[in-house]
Design an enzyme around this catalytic site. Structure first.
Site, mmCIF file in Angstrom:
data_model
loop_
_atom_site.group_PDB
_atom_site.id
_atom_site.type_symbol
_atom_site.label_atom_id
_atom_site.label_comp_id
_atom_site.label_asym_id
_atom_site.label_seq_id
_atom_site.Cartn_x
_atom_site.Cartn_y
_atom_site.Cartn_z
ATOM 1 N N TYR A 177 0.851 -1.214 0.000
ATOM 2 C CA TYR A 177 0.000 0.000 0.000
ATOM 3 C C TYR A 177 0.876 1.249 0.000
ATOM 4 C CZ TYR A 177 -3.935 -3.021 1.329
ATOM 5 O OH TYR A 177 -4.883 -4.001 1.378
ATOM 6 N N HIS A 178 1.855 1.284 -0.877
ATOM 7 C CA HIS A 178 2.668 2.489 -0.995
ATOM 8 C C HIS A 178 3.414 2.478 -2.327
ATOM 9 C CE1 HIS A 178 5.344 -0.513 0.986
ATOM 10 N NE2 HIS A 178 6.122 -0.131 -0.012
#
Ligand code: T46
Length: 140
Positions: free
Chosen positions: A48-49
């Site tokens: 998630y980045h």
């Protein structure tokens, strides 16, 4: 979106198989860091980045997992289940790793040392960063 995979030569003999990874030989950058994740719980989704300045190659050296890659306009999911295959991830790519088999070991070769400031953890900030880079013609 373009997915870049590396196929690593495996040295096989009656004892088994061996793969060697070497910077600027079969890995396209200087390897400053290696990390790996294992014992990943059922249903876990990580990542998630994106990164501002980091190249990486992901190799699932045991078991399997999936990786979602998103460049801000397209996304694709890639399954990793072969220790002779590496998935290249450039900076400016949002990533999520999921569907880890219980025996999965996901090893990552990275072009930079760990730096929390290099992470872009908010998806809207990621979209903004990609848009700004496109407007600047790919130059920061
Ligand atoms: C990425 C994907 C594929 C360190 O201390 N040093 C390190 O080199 C790394 C990678 C992590 N950590 C610490 C920081 C956190 O406390 O380990 C913990 C877990 O890291 P994180 O939550 O960032 O893990 P993932 O799976 O979300 O992401 C990792 C990498 O951080 C990231 O760069 O591209 O794997």
């Amino acid at each position: 979106m373009q997915i870049v995979k590396y196929r690593f030569e495996s040295h096989s003999d009656e004892r088994g198989k061996l793969v060697a990874l070497e910077e600027f030989r079969n890995v396209p950058f200087k390897i400053k860091r290696v990390y790996y994740m294992f014992d990943t719980g059922r249903g876990v989704r990580r990542g998630y980045h994106a990164h501002r300045c980091l190249e990486q190659i992901l190799v699932c050296v045991h078991g399997s997992c999936k990786v979602l890659l998103d460049n801000g306009s397209e996304h694709e999911t890639v399954e990793l289940n072969d220790p002779c295959e590496g998935l290249y991830i450039s900076n400016d790519t949002w990533r999520e790793m999921f569907d880890f088999s219980p025996d999965a070991v996901l090893m990552v070769l990275a072009s930079e040392l760990y730096d929390e400031d290099d992470y872009v953890r908010d998806y809207n900030d990621f979209l903004k960063m990609v848009k700004e880079k496109q407007e600047n013609g790919g130059n920061e």
